[in-house]
Design a protein around this motif. Structure first.
Motif, PDB file in Angstrom:
ATOM      1  N   ASP A 180       0.811  -1.217   0.000  1.00 34.96           N
ATOM      2  CA  ASP A 180       0.000   0.000   0.000  1.00 34.96           C
ATOM      3  C   ASP A 180       0.848   1.272   0.000  1.00 34.96           C
ATOM      4  O   ASP A 180       0.311   2.374   0.075  1.00 34.96           O
ATOM      5  CB  ASP A 180      -0.919   0.017   1.227  1.00 34.96           C
ATOM      6  N   GLY A 181       2.163   1.115  -0.069  1.00 36.50           N
ATOM      7  CA  GLY A 181       3.042   2.277  -0.046  1.00 36.50           C
ATOM      8  C   GLY A 181       3.361   2.780   1.343  1.00 36.50           C
ATOM      9  O   GLY A 181       3.906   3.878   1.495  1.00 36.50           O
ATOM     10  N   GLY A 182       3.039   1.990   2.379  1.00 34.65           N
ATOM     11  CA  GLY A 182       3.308   2.404   3.754  1.00 34.65           C
ATOM     12  C   GLY A 182       4.684   1.946   4.230  1.00 34.65           C
ATOM     13  O   GLY A 182       5.102   0.824   3.957  1.00 34.65           O
ATOM     14  N   PHE A 183       5.364   2.838   4.954  1.00 37.67           N
ATOM     15  CA  PHE A 183       6.663   2.495   5.538  1.00 37.67           C
ATOM     16  C   PHE A 183       6.412   1.560   6.720  1.00 37.67           C
ATOM     17  O   PHE A 183       5.668   1.900   7.645  1.00 37.67           O
ATOM     18  CB  PHE A 183       7.359   3.774   6.002  1.00 37.67           C
ATOM     19  N   ASN A 184       7.010   0.371   6.709  1.00 30.84           N
ATOM     20  CA  ASN A 184       6.643  -0.637   7.708  1.00 30.84           C
ATOM     21  C   ASN A 184       7.827  -1.230   8.474  1.00 30.84           C
ATOM     22  O   ASN A 184       7.735  -2.327   9.012  1.00 30.84           O
ATOM     23  CB  ASN A 184       5.849  -1.769   7.036  1.00 30.84           C
ATOM     24  N   VAL A 185       8.937  -0.514   8.543  1.00 24.38           N
ATOM     25  CA  VAL A 185      10.120  -1.023   9.246  1.00 24.38           C
ATOM     26  C   VAL A 185      10.003  -0.730  10.742  1.00 24.38           C
ATOM     27  O   VAL A 185       9.635   0.388  11.137  1.00 24.38           O
ATOM     28  CB  VAL A 185      11.400  -0.389   8.685  1.00 24.38           C
ATOM     29  N   PRO A 186      10.301  -1.711  11.606  1.00 22.50           N
ATOM     30  CA  PRO A 186      10.223  -1.471  13.059  1.00 22.50           C
ATOM     31  C   PRO A 186      11.358  -0.580  13.552  1.00 22.50           C
ATOM     32  O   PRO A 186      12.313  -0.300  12.826  1.00 22.50           O
ATOM     33  CB  PRO A 186      10.328  -2.882  13.645  1.00 22.50           C
ATOM     34  N   VAL A 187      11.240  -0.164  14.788  1.00 21.51           N
ATOM     35  CA  VAL A 187      12.251   0.700  15.395  1.00 21.51           C
ATOM     36  C   VAL A 187      13.570  -0.052  15.543  1.00 21.51           C
ATOM     37  O   VAL A 187      13.597  -1.263  15.756  1.00 21.51           O
ATOM     38  CB  VAL A 187      11.759   1.224  16.768  1.00 21.51           C
ATOM     39  N   GLY A 188      14.674   0.678  15.411  1.00 27.80           N
ATOM     40  CA  GLY A 188      15.992   0.096  15.615  1.00 27.80           C
ATOM     41  C   GLY A 188      16.440   0.258  17.060  1.00 27.80           C
ATOM     42  O   GLY A 188      15.732   0.830  17.888  1.00 27.80           O
ATOM     43  N   ARG A 189      17.617  -0.242  17.352  1.00 24.42           N
ATOM     44  CA  ARG A 189      18.189  -0.134  18.696  1.00 24.42           C
ATOM     45  C   ARG A 189      19.553   0.535  18.577  1.00 24.42           C
ATOM     46  O   ARG A 189      20.523  -0.085  18.170  1.00 24.42           O
ATOM     47  CB  ARG A 189      18.328  -1.521  19.333  1.00 24.42           C
ATOM     48  N   TYR A 190      19.600   1.819  18.876  1.00 26.09           N
ATOM     49  CA  TYR A 190      20.829   2.595  18.762  1.00 26.09           C
ATOM     50  C   TYR A 190      21.079   3.332  20.069  1.00 26.09           C
ATOM     51  O   TYR A 190      20.143   3.850  20.689  1.00 26.09           O
ATOM     52  CB  TYR A 190      20.729   3.610  17.626  1.00 26.09           C
ATOM     53  N   ALA A 191      22.338   3.419  20.451  1.00 27.84           N
ATOM     54  CA  ALA A 191      22.679   4.116  21.692  1.00 27.84           C
ATOM     55  C   ALA A 191      22.447   5.621  21.552  1.00 27.84           C
ATOM     56  O   ALA A 191      21.824   6.255  22.408  1.00 27.84           O
ATOM     57  CB  ALA A 191      24.126   3.826  22.074  1.00 27.84           C
ATOM     58  N   ASN A 192      22.967   6.205  20.487  1.00 27.02           N
ATOM     59  CA  ASN A 192      22.830   7.646  20.274  1.00 27.02           C
ATOM     60  C   ASN A 192      22.585   7.931  18.791  1.00 27.02           C
ATOM     61  O   ASN A 192      23.473   8.409  18.089  1.00 27.02           O
ATOM     62  CB  ASN A 192      24.097   8.383  20.738  1.00 27.02           C
ATOM     63  N   PRO A 193      21.398   7.657  18.302  1.00 26.21           N
ATOM     64  CA  PRO A 193      21.141   7.883  16.876  1.00 26.21           C
ATOM     65  C   PRO A 193      21.169   9.366  16.525  1.00 26.21           C
ATOM     66  O   PRO A 193      20.646  10.199  17.272  1.00 26.21           O
ATOM     67  CB  PRO A 193      19.739   7.295  16.678  1.00 26.21           C
ATOM     68  N   ASP A 194      21.810   9.695  15.410  1.00 30.15           N
ATOM     69  CA  ASP A 194      21.871  11.081  14.944  1.00 30.15           C
ATOM     70  C   ASP A 194      20.924  11.229  13.761  1.00 30.15           C
ATOM     71  O   ASP A 194      21.254  10.864  12.639  1.00 30.15           O
ATOM     72  CB  ASP A 194      23.297  11.438  14.523  1.00 30.15           C
ATOM     73  N   TRP A 195      19.730  11.726  14.044  1.00 31.35           N
ATOM     74  CA  TRP A 195      18.766  11.909  12.962  1.00 31.35           C
ATOM     75  C   TRP A 195      18.759  13.341  12.429  1.00 31.35           C
ATOM     76  O   TRP A 195      18.110  13.622  11.442  1.00 31.35           O
ATOM     77  CB  TRP A 195      17.358  11.549  13.444  1.00 31.35           C
ATOM     78  N   VAL A 196      19.505  14.237  13.067  1.00 34.34           N
ATOM     79  CA  VAL A 196      19.515  15.628  12.605  1.00 34.34           C
ATOM     80  C   VAL A 196      20.458  15.803  11.413  1.00 34.34           C
ATOM     81  O   VAL A 196      20.128  16.495  10.443  1.00 34.34           O
ATOM     82  CB  VAL A 196      19.895  16.586  13.750  1.00 34.34           C
ATOM     83  N   GLN A 197      21.643  15.220  11.469  1.00 34.47           N
ATOM     84  CA  GLN A 197      22.565  15.216  10.326  1.00 34.47           C
ATOM     85  C   GLN A 197      22.846  16.630   9.799  1.00 34.47           C
ATOM     86  O   GLN A 197      22.813  16.886   8.588  1.00 34.47           O
ATOM     87  CB  GLN A 197      22.001  14.334   9.212  1.00 34.47           C
ATOM     88  N   ARG A 198      23.157  17.544  10.718  1.00 37.15           N
ATOM     89  CA  ARG A 198      23.342  18.950  10.339  1.00 37.15           C
ATOM     90  C   ARG A 198      24.389  19.146   9.248  1.00 37.15           C
ATOM     91  O   ARG A 198      24.133  19.800   8.228  1.00 37.15           O
ATOM     92  CB  ARG A 198      23.743  19.769  11.566  1.00 37.15           C
ATOM     93  N   ASP A 199      25.578  18.614   9.472  1.00 37.70           N
ATOM     94  CA  ASP A 199      26.676  18.858   8.530  1.00 37.70           C
ATOM     95  C   ASP A 199      26.381  18.258   7.163  1.00 37.70           C
ATOM     96  O   ASP A 199      26.648  18.883   6.123  1.00 37.70           O
ATOM     97  CB  ASP A 199      27.987  18.295   9.083  1.00 37.70           C
ATOM     98  N   ARG A 200      25.830  17.057   7.150  1.00 35.95           N
ATOM     99  CA  ARG A 200      25.548  16.416   5.858  1.00 35.95           C
ATOM    100  C   ARG A 200      24.466  17.162   5.092  1.00 35.95           C
ATOM    101  O   ARG A 200      24.541  17.292   3.869  1.00 35.95           O
ATOM    102  CB  ARG A 200      25.151  14.959   6.069  1.00 35.95           C
ATOM    103  N   ILE A 201      23.454  17.621   5.795  1.00 32.33           N
ATOM    104  CA  ILE A 201      22.394  18.375   5.125  1.00 32.33           C
ATOM    105  C   ILE A 201      22.950  19.659   4.521  1.00 32.33           C
ATOM    106  O   ILE A 201      22.648  20.011   3.368  1.00 32.33           O
ATOM    107  CB  ILE A 201      21.248  18.676   6.104  1.00 32.33           C
ATOM    108  N   ARG A 202      23.772  20.376   5.258  1.00 34.62           N
ATOM    109  CA  ARG A 202      24.304  21.641   4.750  1.00 34.62           C
ATOM    110  C   ARG A 202      25.229  21.420   3.558  1.00 34.62           C
ATOM    111  O   ARG A 202      25.156  22.159   2.570  1.00 34.62           O
ATOM    112  CB  ARG A 202      25.032  22.374   5.880  1.00 34.62           C
ATOM    113  N   ARG A 203      26.088  20.423   3.629  1.00 36.17           N
ATOM    114  CA  ARG A 203      26.978  20.155   2.497  1.00 36.17           C
ATOM    115  C   ARG A 203      26.181  19.679   1.280  1.00 36.17           C
ATOM    116  O   ARG A 203      26.446  20.083   0.146  1.00 36.17           O
ATOM    117  CB  ARG A 203      28.035  19.120   2.886  1.00 36.17           C
TER     118      ARG A 203
END
Length: 306
Positions: A148-171
Motif C-alpha cells: 500500500d506504499g506504507g513504511f513498515n520497518v520497526p524501530v531500531g536499537r541505537y545508543a545515540n542515533p543522529d537523525w539531525v545530520q546537520r553537517d551532511r544536510i548543509r553540504r
C-alpha cells in the motif's frame, strides 16, 4: 566533500572506484535517473546536474535539503528519542489510523508519515524531516514500503542515533543548489541529455534468483519490462553520443553485453541485511559505452561507513 544523508538499499559507497574507472576522461552535464541515496552524486559534486527518482517522498526530501536546509534541521532537532513516550500534542499518540496501539514516539512518527499522503494538508518540510528521522532510527536503516506504499520497518536499537545530520544536510544543500530534481520515469533523460553528457543508471537490481529481490524498497517495484526499457534507453543514448555507465546485478551481464556495452563483473558487499554477518559479496556488473582507452585514469576514494 558531501556525503549521502540517507541510508538506502543498493548504495554504491563500496563501488565508487569501479564506477569512476568507467567514466570518460571528460564529460559535460551529469544525469542520474535513479538517485536513491546518491553516493556517487554527492561524491562527484557535479554542477548543473539532473537527478531523478520514482519515489516522490525521496524527491521531496532532496528538494527540501536543497531549498530549505536550516528549516529542515530545525524540524529534525525538535524530534524526540525513538523510545520516548508518544507526544500527546501530535496525532496518533495512542493508536494509528488503523486503530493499532502506538507503543513509542517512533511508532507515532511512523503513523504520521504513513497517513500524510491521505490528509488534506500536506507539509513537505515535515514529510522530509519524518523520512530522515525514520531512516536514521529504524531497524538497520532499511527503507521499505508495503504493497500500500506504507513504511513498515520497526524501530531500531541505537545508543545515540543522529537523525539531525546537520553537517551532511548543509553540504548536500550546497551540491544540490544547481541541480534539477525530478520525479519522472527514468526515460526523461532522453529529452535532456546532450552529446558529451554522462548518464549513470543505478536501477533496482534484477533479482539474482527466484527468491532474492533487490526492488522491494518501492511499492511500485521495477520489473523485467522496465529492465528491457532501460536497455533500450541506454542504446538510444549511445547512438546519440551520450556517455553511459550502468550498474546492475550479475544476471544482467549477457543482456548488456549483447547490447554492445563493455561489461565487467565486480564484487560488492550488501549494504543492508538483517544479519550483519551475512553482508557477503554478491556479483554486480558495471556496463558502459566508454571505450577502455577513453576512460578516466584512476578512481576516487570510497565514502566512509555511516
Amino acid at each position: 566533500m558531501a556525503e549521502p544523508i540517507l541510508k538506502w538499499a543498493g548504495g554504491k559507497r563500496q563501488l565508487l572506484d569501479e564506477l569512476y574507472a568507467r567514466f570518460p576522461t571528460d564529460h559535460d552535464r551529469y544525469h542520474e535517473p535513479f538517485i536513491g541515496g546518491g553516493a556517487l552524486f554527492f561524491d562527484l559534486e557535479p554542477p548543473d546536474a539532473t537527478i531523478n527518482d520514482a519515489n516522490p517522498r525521496l524527491v521531496n526530501f532532496y528538494e527540501q535539503v536543497r531549498d530549505d536546509p536550516e528549516a529542515l534541521i530545525d524540524r529534525l532537532a525538535s524530534f524526540d528519542d525513538p523510545e520516548a513516550d508518544p507526544d500527546p500534542s501530535l496525532p496518533y499518540d495512542e493508536t494509528t489510523a488503523r486503530d493499532r496501539s502506538v507503543e513509542s514516539y517512533y511508532y507515532q512518527q511512523r503513523a504520521r508519515f504513513n497517513r500524510r499522503p491521505y490528509e488534506s494538508e500536506f507539509d513537505p518540510l515535515t514529510e522530509a524531516a519524518l523520512l530522515l528521522y525514520l531512516n536514521r532510527t529504524c531497524y538497520n536503516g532499511l527503507y521499505r514500503e508495503n504493497a500500500d506504499g506504507g513504511f513498515n520497518v520497526p524501530v531500531g536499537r541505537y545508543a545515540n542515533p543522529d537523525w539531525v545530520q546537520r553537517d551532511r544536510i548543509r553540504r548536500a544543500s550546497d551540491v544540490l543548489a544547481t541541480t534539477t530534481i525530478r520525479n519522472d520515469d527514468f526515460a526523461y533523460v532522453l529529452d535532456v541529455a546532450e552529446p558529451g553528457d554522462l548518464v549513470y543508471f543505478d536501477p533496482p537490481y534484477e533479482p539474482m534468483s527466484a527468491t532474492a529481490s533487490f526492488n522491494e524498497y518501492s511499492a511500485d517495484g521495477f520489473d523485467r519490462e522496465d529492465q528491457r526499457r532501460l536497455l533500450d534507453v541506454a542504446g538510444a543514448l549511445d547512438e546519440a553520443g551520450v556517455w553511459v555507465v550502468v550498474s546492475n546485478s550479475g544476471v544482467m551481464y549477457e543482456p548488456y553485453a549483447e547490447a554492445g556495452l563493455h561489461v565487467d563483473v565486480e564484487g560488492a558487499t550488501r549494504a543492508i541485511n538483517s544479519d550483519p554477518d551475512n553482508r557477503d559479496a554478491v556479483d554486480e556488473i558495471v556496463a558502459t559505452n566508454v571505450p577502455p582507452d577513453e576512460r578516466l585514469d584512476g578512481g576516487q576514494r570510497g565514502l566512509p561507513e555511516f
